[in-house]
Write a protein that holds these residues in place. Structure first.
Motif, PDB file in Angstrom:
ATOM      1  N   ASP A  26       1.003   4.035  -2.861  1.00  0.00           N
ATOM      2  CA  ASP A  26       0.641   5.576  -2.287  1.00  0.00           C
ATOM      3  C   ASP A  26       1.831   6.373  -2.773  1.00  0.00           C
ATOM      4  O   ASP A  26       1.465   7.381  -3.593  1.00  0.00           O
ATOM      5  CB  ASP A  26       0.318   5.625  -0.894  1.00  0.00           C
ATOM      6  N   ASP A  56       1.384   9.578  -5.410  1.00  0.00           N
ATOM      7  CA  ASP A  56       1.762  10.682  -5.349  1.00  0.00           C
ATOM      8  C   ASP A  56       2.858  11.369  -6.239  1.00  0.00           C
ATOM      9  O   ASP A  56       2.717  12.485  -6.570  1.00  0.00           O
ATOM     10  CB  ASP A  56       2.553  11.131  -3.679  1.00  0.00           C
ATOM     11  N   ARG A  98       0.952  -1.380   0.006  1.00  0.00           N
ATOM     12  CA  ARG A  98       0.196   0.008  -0.142  1.00  0.00           C
ATOM     13  C   ARG A  98       0.807   1.137   0.040  1.00  0.00           C
ATOM     14  O   ARG A  98       0.510   2.200  -0.877  1.00  0.00           O
ATOM     15  CB  ARG A  98      -0.896  -0.271   1.259  1.00  0.00           C
TER      16      ARG A  98
END
Length: 303
Positions: A78, A82, A74
């Protein structure tokens, strides 16, 4: 295990299976077939060297190794998201930096007006400005320290740079004391100033450029006063110590009491002003957008 072996596509499928508890549900959510999801999970398990799911009749659940991998997967996804958002921000000019160089008189009007227009449209992009002569700016551009530089042919009849965008060709005006015998003329013949003291920067290139222009008018200029700053040059002109050439770009910013600026009547001295773009910056959205502003402002300033 090498970090690059952790394919984001496999990690994304792994997280979907863990969240949904089913290869079939994950396949529907991610737009794959069930067999494709099975192959992706098998590939990830081969990379990790462990089983990641317990397969059962009612679905799947992560093994202890799968539970261990899940928060890391995860976090990696992420970070990738970003990064993608940050790159989108650069493309949309929501953020980023514009590294700009310009010669001094370009900073009198052309650069501030173009930067003001650019900031109004792209307030998230931070401009960094460095001032210098053409011969200083071009090496900085080649070294990648600048993205774009405004350069001129004032001291160099031809500017050698890999990629030049012509902005304008401007006149060089002559600055005279307000009480000068020629101050009432709209255009001053350059040869009428043959006996004047000429004020010029104490720089071989600047002196050579002045001599080239004056010799074309039939005389060699006397240059007893060597100063570089415009405020000093015009201070000496105002007190009647000599005359000097002033770029039209800076005329409005350099206006002062006791000095008049006049065009040259014939053989008008001119210089070309360019934007030089670094090889590394030719696809930069910020550079492309700023060039558009420069062209518009230069068009309005064009004599």
């Amino acid at each position: 295990m090498r970090a690059e072996a952790l394919d984001p596509v496999l990690l994304r499928t792994f997280v979907a299976v863990a969240d949904l508890g089913s290869f079939t549900a994950a396949a529907t959510a991610e737009g794959y077939t069930q067999s494709a999801v099975s192959r992706q999970i098998a590939s990830l398990e081969d990379v990790c060297g462990v089983e990641l799911f317990v397969r059962g009749a009612r679905g799947v659940r992560p093994t202890p190794a799968g539970e261990f991998l899940l928060p890391h997967a995860r976090a990696l996804l992420d970070r990738l998201a970003d990064t993608a958002r940050a790159l989108d921000g650069l493309r949309r000019l929501d953020t980023g930096t514009l590294r700009l160089g310009a010669f001094p008189t370009a900073n009198a009007a052309l650069v501030p007006r173009a930067l003001a227009r650019f900031r109004a449209r792209h307030p998230g992009v931070r401009p960094l400005l460095r001032e210098g002569t053409t011969e200083r700016l071009l090496p900085m551009l080649d070294a990648g320290d600048l993205d774009i530089a405004l350069v001129s042919t004032y001291k160099h009849p031809s500017v050698d740079a890999e990629h030049l965008v012509t902005l304008l060709e401007e006149a060089l005006l002559v600055a005279l004391p307000a009480g000068h015998r020629l101050a009432g003329l709209d255009r001053v013949p350059l040869d009428e100033l043959a006996d004047e003291a000429w004020i010029v920067a104490d720089d071989p290139a600047a002196i050579a450029a002045l001599r080239t222009r004056c010799e074309a008018a039939g005389f060699a200029p006397e240059t007893p006063l060597r100063v570089a700053e415009w405020i000093s040059k015009l201070g000496l002109v105002a007190e009647g110590f000599g005359v000097t050439l002033v770029p039209a770009l800076a005329a409005s910013a350099l206006a002062r009491d006791g000095v008049v600026l006049r065009a040259v009547a014939s053989g008008r001295p001119r210089r070309r002003v360019y934007a030089a773009v670094g090889r590394h910056a030719r696809r930069s959205p910020a550079v492309t957008a700023f060039l558009a502003e420069l062209r518009d402002v230069a068009g309005n300033l064009r004599p």
